[in-house]
Structure formats: structure tokens, C-alpha cells
Enzyme design. Structure first.
Site, short mmCIF file in Angstrom:
data_model
loop_
_atom_site.label_atom_id
_atom_site.label_comp_id
_atom_site.label_asym_id
_atom_site.label_seq_id
_atom_site.Cartn_x
_atom_site.Cartn_y
_atom_site.Cartn_z
N PHE A 140 0.98 -1.39 0.20
CA PHE A 140 -0.21 0.11 -0.03
C PHE A 140 1.24 1.25 -0.05
O PHE A 140 0.50 2.29 -0.89
CB PHE A 140 -0.86 0.32 1.49
CG PHE A 140 -2.17 -0.80 0.99
CD1 PHE A 140 -3.26 -0.37 0.26
CD2 PHE A 140 -2.38 -2.29 2.51
CE1 PHE A 140 -4.29 -1.45 -0.26
CE2 PHE A 140 -3.40 -3.49 1.98
CZ PHE A 140 -4.14 -2.79 0.22
N THR A 141 1.31 1.01 1.56
CA THR A 141 2.45 2.46 0.77
C THR A 141 3.53 3.23 -0.25
O THR A 141 4.21 3.79 -0.57
CB THR A 141 3.13 2.55 1.98
OG1 THR A 141 4.21 1.92 2.44
CG2 THR A 141 2.75 3.35 3.21
N GLY A 142 4.40 1.74 -0.79
CA GLY A 142 5.56 1.68 -1.86
C GLY A 142 4.56 2.03 -2.85
O GLY A 142 4.78 2.44 -3.62
N ASP A 197 10.09 -6.03 -4.99
CA ASP A 197 9.51 -6.72 -3.74
C ASP A 197 10.01 -7.85 -4.07
O ASP A 197 11.00 -8.14 -4.59
CB ASP A 197 7.07 -6.54 -4.17
CG ASP A 197 6.33 -6.47 -2.96
OD1 ASP A 197 7.09 -7.89 -2.20
OD2 ASP A 197 6.00 -6.10 -2.04
N ARG A 214 2.79 -0.75 16.83
CA ARG A 214 4.29 -1.04 15.67
C ARG A 214 4.85 -1.53 16.57
O ARG A 214 5.52 -2.46 15.91
CB ARG A 214 4.53 1.11 15.62
CG ARG A 214 3.26 1.69 15.25
CD ARG A 214 3.84 2.64 14.75
NE ARG A 214 3.09 3.41 14.38
CZ ARG A 214 1.81 4.84 15.23
NH1 ARG A 214 2.41 5.03 16.42
NH2 ARG A 214 1.71 5.17 14.45
N LEU A 260 10.45 3.60 5.82
CA LEU A 260 9.19 3.58 6.49
C LEU A 260 8.69 2.88 7.46
O LEU A 260 7.90 2.72 7.99
CB LEU A 260 8.09 4.23 5.54
CG LEU A 260 7.52 4.12 5.85
CD1 LEU A 260 7.12 5.97 6.65
CD2 LEU A 260 6.47 3.93 4.55
N ASN A 284 7.76 -0.53 10.64
CA ASN A 284 7.67 -0.08 10.98
C ASN A 284 8.23 -0.92 11.91
O ASN A 284 8.45 -2.41 11.31
CB ASN A 284 6.38 0.15 11.82
CG ASN A 284 5.94 1.63 11.88
OD1 ASN A 284 6.54 2.51 12.42
ND2 ASN A 284 4.48 1.98 11.21
N HIS A 308 7.92 7.54 17.23
CA HIS A 308 6.86 7.26 15.94
C HIS A 308 5.88 6.24 17.32
O HIS A 308 5.31 5.31 16.82
CB HIS A 308 6.96 6.97 15.08
CG HIS A 308 5.79 6.62 13.91
ND1 HIS A 308 5.36 7.58 13.75
CD2 HIS A 308 5.26 6.14 13.27
CE1 HIS A 308 4.38 7.53 13.10
NE2 HIS A 308 4.42 5.79 12.46
N1 LIG Z 1 6.61 5.42 9.51
C1 LIG Z 1 5.49 5.60 8.97
O1 LIG Z 1 5.15 6.94 9.51
C2 LIG Z 1 4.59 4.84 8.99
C3 LIG Z 1 3.90 5.02 7.98
C4 LIG Z 1 2.88 4.14 7.18
C5 LIG Z 1 3.39 2.89 7.31
N2 LIG Z 1 4.66 2.12 7.89
C6 LIG Z 1 5.45 1.22 7.72
O2 LIG Z 1 5.66 0.46 6.54
C7 LIG Z 1 4.78 -0.99 6.84
C8 LIG Z 1 4.80 -0.88 5.38
O3 LIG Z 1 3.27 -0.68 5.34
P1 LIG Z 1 2.26 -0.74 4.26
O4 LIG Z 1 0.81 -0.67 4.17
O5 LIG Z 1 3.24 -0.49 2.80
O6 LIG Z 1 2.33 -3.01 3.83
P2 LIG Z 1 1.81 -3.79 2.80
O7 LIG Z 1 1.71 -4.98 4.00
O8 LIG Z 1 0.73 -3.15 2.54
O9 LIG Z 1 3.23 -3.64 2.03
C9 LIG Z 1 4.48 -3.93 2.48
C10 LIG Z 1 5.02 -4.62 1.23
O10 LIG Z 1 6.25 -5.26 1.40
C11 LIG Z 1 6.30 -6.89 0.94
N3 LIG Z 1 7.74 -6.73 1.63
C12 LIG Z 1 7.80 -8.02 2.11
N4 LIG Z 1 9.18 -8.09 2.47
C13 LIG Z 1 9.36 -7.53 1.49
C14 LIG Z 1 11.78 -7.60 1.26
N5 LIG Z 1 11.92 -8.77 1.82
N6 LIG Z 1 11.88 -7.47 -0.40
C15 LIG Z 1 11.09 -6.48 -0.62
N7 LIG Z 1 9.52 -6.57 -0.03
C16 LIG Z 1 9.14 -7.04 0.74
C17 LIG Z 1 5.50 -6.55 0.59
O11 LIG Z 1 5.13 -8.26 -0.08
C18 LIG Z 1 4.51 -6.46 0.85
O12 LIG Z 1 4.51 -5.58 -0.65
C19 LIG Z 1 4.86 -1.28 7.99
O13 LIG Z 1 5.64 -1.66 8.65
C20 LIG Z 1 3.99 -0.53 8.46
O14 LIG Z 1 4.43 -0.38 9.64
C21 LIG Z 1 5.43 2.60 8.47
O1 LIG Z 2 -0.10 3.25 12.72
C1 LIG Z 2 0.96 2.42 11.68
O2 LIG Z 2 0.84 1.45 12.63
C2 LIG Z 2 1.21 2.96 10.80
C3 LIG Z 2 2.05 4.23 9.93
O3 LIG Z 2 3.02 4.27 11.30
C4 LIG Z 2 1.31 5.53 10.93
O4 LIG Z 2 1.18 6.25 12.00
O5 LIG Z 2 0.03 6.11 10.10
#
Ligand SMILES: NC(=O)c1ccc[n+]([C@@H]2O[C@H](COP(=O)([O-])OP(=O)(O)OC[C@H]3O[C@@H](n4cnc5c(N)ncnc54)[C@H](O)[C@@H]3O)[C@@H](O)[C@H]2O)c1
Ligand SMILES: O=C(O)C[C@H](O)C(=O)O
Length: 314
Positions: free
Chosen positions: A15-17, A36, A93, A123, A125, A180
């Protein structure tokens, strides 16, 4: 000599990527490589192709490639790491730490081998600890290892303040420091709206409610989505940071940086205000804090340290 477009890799096409990749391309910040795992190679290629096919409609020029091969991402200028699992309702998280530490380490080994000069934005967590893990695995200078939390947390804080005041989000300037997590530190004293201290504009109780909502802003979205976490505002935050680096904008943004004595902390990655420009984190600011603000930051720092201890001992 022909000018070359910047190359940006986004690891993790979830989703984020995927959202980040599309926003980067729409802003024409460079060519985008979406990486990925091999098991998801075709869906990753499919997402990238679908985005490329939006370009003629929206009128942006950027190559977008989906792949499971880091060779395609070689010599990227910026690498954004979103790989890992996201939390579900009821989780913190920090529950993601062991799984995501393994993923971030292996991603960083590939990044180090293929894009040794990249600026890396993390990004995944729990992001303060994951930035620490990435820094260790990459071995890059610390100005090139940057975690994303504060742009998003501040965006939430600014959104809630703008809604309460019925003013443009563009005129709200909040500051959020710390880890965070739910004990992040929105700094009311440093928050202004159109240059006016927010304390002159809203009653104390209303500001306190907004601060409390900001602290659990990620959880609010997790509860509403039911099966994943926020991605539009996180992607927008990553794009703002990438733009600051690629265009050498020298933005003052809250980012996760290595503290080396600032605020009394050493060898700790945590959210602080910094100048983000062509050389990554170019300067960390140390704000004057009251005793209460210092205590709040100390609590947040201790939460970050407790998660870092888990990855250090793993
Ligand atoms: N820091 C922040 O503010 C923040 C905000 C949003 C999300 N996040 C974190 O970002 C991460 C991703 O969130 P998302 O919603 O995109 O999740 P998601 O499940 O939609 O996507 C994660 C992707 O990572 C891939 N992946 C897993 N292992 C991998 C590897 N070894 N190499 C390459 N790709 C790999 C998965 O196949 C998946 O497509 C989570 O840990 C989430 O908590 C952090
Ligand atoms: O809350 C989470 O787990 C994802 C991200 O860190 C956020 O703040 O939206």
C-alpha cells in the site's frame, strides 16, 4: 552532456510503496523502480505497468519499473524502504519489530551492494528502531540514513488544528518531536498558525484533545481500515522528503536522525527537526525545551530505546 533523470527505488510494493511510487512519478521527481519479493514479481510488474499507463492521461514523464531484481535498481539516488508487515487493529507498531528487523536487514544488504551512494529513507515500522537497524546494515554515513515519522505525525497534527480553526492547512505550522509511538511529543509552544501562536487561538482543552488525537493518529486509521495501516499521508510524507533531497531544497522537516549529543541523547535514532537537502540530513536543530517538554521527550526516547534493545539482542 545530456541531463540524467534521478533514479528512485521504492522497496516494498504494498500500500505505501505503490502509492509512493505513483506520487513520485506524478511529480516527475525521477524514474521509479518498485521492488518486491520474487513471489510477488508479477503483481509488482503489473502495478508498475498500470502506473505507467496512467502517465499519458495525466501527462507525466517518468519510467516506472516493477521488479524483484535489485540489479534493476542499481545506482539509485534515493532508496525508500517500505518493506515489511503492517499492524492490524489491537497491535502496536512495536509488535512488528522482530519480523521487520529481519526484512529491513536483508533489504539493506541488497541496497548496499547495488546503490552504495544512495540516500535511504526508511518507513518500515517500528520506524525509529528500523532506522537504527538500517544504519547498521548499510554502514552509510548517518546523513544518508533517514527515517520517516515526523512529517506524517506533524501532518496529522496540522490537519486537526486546521479543521478546528477552519483555516487553510497551509498556514498551520506544527512541530512534533520524538519517537513514532503514542508518546510522541507535539510541541504546542512551537506551533503557529499564520505566524500566531496556536495558544492564542484555541482553548487549552481543545489543543490538548488535538495533541492526544495526534499521538494515536496511526491507530485511528488502523481501526478504521480494519486490515492494514495508513498509506496516502505516509506516501505523501515520503515524497516530500525525497523532493527535499533531490531538489536540494534544504527544507526544515522533522525526520528520524542519529542524535549525537543533541537533547542529551547519544547514539539514538529519533524524530527531530533537521535541514533536509541535497546532502540528506544537513543539520539537526536542538530546540529549547521546558522541563515538562524535556520529560515528555525522555519518555518517548526511552520507548525507542526499549525497542532498539530488542533488535540489538536478537
Ligand atoms: N513510519 C511511518 O510513518 C509508517 C507509515 C505507514 C506505514 N509504515 C510501515 O510501513 C510498512 C509497510 O506498510 P504497507 O501498508 O505498505 O504494508 P503492505 O503489506 O501493504 O506492503 C508491504 C510490502 O513489503 C513487501 N515485502 C516484504 N518483505 C520484503 C522484502 N524482503 N523485500 C521486498 N519487499 C518485501 C511485501 O511483499 C509487501 O508488498 C509497515 O511496516 C508499516 O507499519 C510506517
Ligand atoms: O500506525 C501504523 O501502524 C502505521 C504508521 O506508523 C502510521 O502512523 O500511520
Amino acid at each position: 552532456m545530456a541531463m540524467k533523470r534521478s533514479k528512485i527505488t521504492v522497496v516494498g510494493a504494498g500500500f505505501t510503496g505503490a502509492t509512493t511510487a505513483l506520487m513520485l512519478a506524478q511529480k516527475e521527481l525521477g524514474d521509479v523502480v518498485l521492488v518486491d519479493i520474487p513471489q510477488l514479481e508479477n503483481p509488482t510488474k503489473g502495478k508498475a505497468l498500470d502506473m505507467a499507463e496512467a502517465a499519458p492521461v495525466q501527462g507525466f514523464d517518468a519510467r516506472i519499473v516493477g521488479t524483484a531484481d535489485y540489479g534493476d535498481s542499481a545506482d539509485s539516488d534515493v532508496v525508500i524502504i517500505t518493506a515489511g508487515i503492517a499492524r492490524k487493529p489491537g497491535m502496536s507498531r512495536d509488535d512488528l519489530v522482530s519480523t521487520n528487523a529481519g526484512i529491513v536487514r536483508s533489504v539493506c544488504e541488497n541496497v548496499k551492494a547495488t546503490s552504495p551512494n544512495a540516500y535511504v529513507i526508511i518507513l518500515s515500522n517500528p520506524v525509529d528502531a528500523m532506522t537504527y537497524v538500517a544504519n547498521k546494515a548499510l554502514g552509510f554515513p548517518e546523513n544518508r540514513v533517514i527515517g520517516q515519522s515526523g512529517v506524517l505525525d506533524t501532518a496529522r497534527y496540522n490537519t486537526f488544528l486546521a479543521q478546528a480553526l477552519n483555516v487553510s492547512v497551509e498556514d498551520v505550522r506544527g512541530v512534533v518531536l520524538g519517537g513514532h509511538g503514542d508518546d510522541m511529543v507535539p510541541l504546542v509552544r512551537y506551533t503557529t498558525v499564520g505566524g500566531i501562536p496556536v495558544e492564542h487561538l484555541l482553548p487549552k482543552e481543545e489543543i490538548e484533545a488535538i495533541v492526544a488525537r495526534t499521538r494515536v493518529g496511526g491507530g485511528e486509521i488502523v481501526s478504521l481500515l480494519g486490515n492494514g495501516s495508513a498509506y496516502y499521508a505516509p506516501a505523501a510524507s515520503l515524497v516530500q522528503m525525497t523532493e527535499a533531497i533531490l531538489k536540494d531544497k534544504k527544507r526544515i522537516l522533522p525526520v528520524i536522525a542519529l542524535l549525537q549529543g543533541e537533547y542529551g541523547y547519544d547514539n539514538l535514532f529519533m524524530g527531530v527537526l533537521a535541514v533536509l537537502g541535497g546532502d540528506g540530513i544537513e543539520k539537526v536543530f536542538e530546540l529549547d525545551l521546558t522541563l515538562d517538554e524535556k520529560a515528555a521527550l525522555a519518555k518517548s526516547a526511552e520507548s525507542v530505546r526499549s525497542v532498539v534493545r530488542i533488535v540489538e539482542n536478537a
